[in-house]
Write a protein that holds these residues in place. Structure first.
Motif, short mmCIF file in Angstrom:
data_model
loop_
_atom_site.label_atom_id
_atom_site.label_comp_id
_atom_site.label_asym_id
_atom_site.label_seq_id
_atom_site.Cartn_x
_atom_site.Cartn_y
_atom_site.Cartn_z
N ILE A 43 19.44 16.77 -20.83
CA ILE A 43 18.65 17.87 -21.39
C ILE A 43 17.60 17.33 -22.35
N VAL A 44 17.96 16.35 -23.16
CA VAL A 44 16.97 15.75 -24.08
C VAL A 44 15.84 15.13 -23.27
N MET A 45 16.18 14.46 -22.17
CA MET A 45 15.13 13.87 -21.31
C MET A 45 14.23 14.96 -20.74
N ALA A 46 14.82 16.08 -20.33
CA ALA A 46 14.02 17.19 -19.79
C ALA A 46 13.09 17.76 -20.86
N LEU A 47 13.58 17.88 -22.08
CA LEU A 47 12.74 18.38 -23.17
C LEU A 47 11.58 17.42 -23.42
N GLU A 48 11.87 16.13 -23.42
CA GLU A 48 10.79 15.15 -23.64
C GLU A 48 9.78 15.19 -22.50
N GLU A 49 10.26 15.29 -21.28
CA GLU A 49 9.36 15.34 -20.13
C GLU A 49 8.49 16.59 -20.12
N SER A 50 8.94 17.65 -20.79
CA SER A 50 8.18 18.90 -20.80
C SER A 50 7.06 18.90 -21.84
N LEU A 51 7.00 17.87 -22.68
CA LEU A 51 5.96 17.83 -23.71
C LEU A 51 4.58 17.71 -23.08
N ASP A 52 3.63 18.46 -23.63
CA ASP A 52 2.24 18.41 -23.18
C ASP A 52 1.47 17.64 -24.24
N TYR A 53 1.21 16.36 -23.97
CA TYR A 53 0.57 15.50 -24.96
C TYR A 53 -0.90 15.87 -25.19
N GLU A 54 -1.55 16.42 -24.16
CA GLU A 54 -2.95 16.82 -24.33
C GLU A 54 -3.07 18.01 -25.26
N LYS A 55 -2.28 19.03 -25.04
CA LYS A 55 -2.35 20.23 -25.88
C LYS A 55 -1.59 20.04 -27.19
N GLY A 56 -0.52 19.26 -27.15
CA GLY A 56 0.34 19.12 -28.33
C GLY A 56 -0.08 18.08 -29.32
N GLY A 57 -0.89 17.12 -28.89
CA GLY A 57 -1.40 16.08 -29.78
C GLY A 57 -0.33 15.39 -30.60
N GLU A 58 -0.57 15.33 -31.91
CA GLU A 58 0.34 14.64 -32.82
C GLU A 58 1.74 15.25 -32.85
N LEU A 59 1.80 16.58 -32.71
CA LEU A 59 3.11 17.24 -32.71
C LEU A 59 3.93 16.80 -31.51
N ALA A 60 3.30 16.71 -30.35
CA ALA A 60 4.01 16.25 -29.15
C ALA A 60 4.49 14.81 -29.32
#
Length: 130
Positions: free
Chosen positions: A67-84
């Motif tokens: 589940i942690v891997m799924a959460l990490e894979e769901s991150l949007d680095y373009e929209k999320g920037g530093e928060l992602a």
């Protein structure tokens, strides 16, 4: 006449409940469902570790790790920037702790990972659309 154990019934009802929650859920709600399940798996793993039950502890730990891997894979680095990027670092550290907890005597690693992830889950719950 066949007999279905109460535990098996509970598992079936839980599966139906999960499917019902997922169908039609918003992306935000889906992440909350993942966090809920993640914390349940970590709680189960910690409970089994305290009882010295290595195999069920490892099984629950493996589900939590996925589940942690799924959460990490769901991150949007373009929209999320530093928060992602910050969330990715936290997820990786939590994942490392979960994966390093290979035996019941490493329960403190599971507990610290759970604390880290519970804080993110609570923040996610707080920003839920009304």
């Amino acid at each position: 006449m066949s007999f279905i154990s109460p535990r098996r019934n509970m598992v079936s009802y839980k599966a139906v409940d999960t499917v019902s929650r997922v169908e039609g859920a918003s992306p935000h709600s889906l992440v909350l469902i993942l966090f809920d399940e993640l914390l349940l798996r970590l709680d189960a793993s910690i409970r089994h570790a305290h009882r010295g039950e290595a195999i069920p502890m490892i099984q629950a730990r493996a589900r939590a790790s996925a589940i942690v891997m799924a959460l990490e894979e769901s991150l949007d680095y373009e929209k999320g920037g530093e928060l992602a990027l910050a969330l990715a670092r936290i997820y990786r550290e939590a994942s490392r702790r979960i994966n390093d907890a290979m035996s019941p005597d490493k329960v403190e690693l599971l507990m610290s990972a759970r604390q880290m992830l519970a804080e993110i889950a609570e923040a996610w719950r707080t920003i839920a659309p009304k």
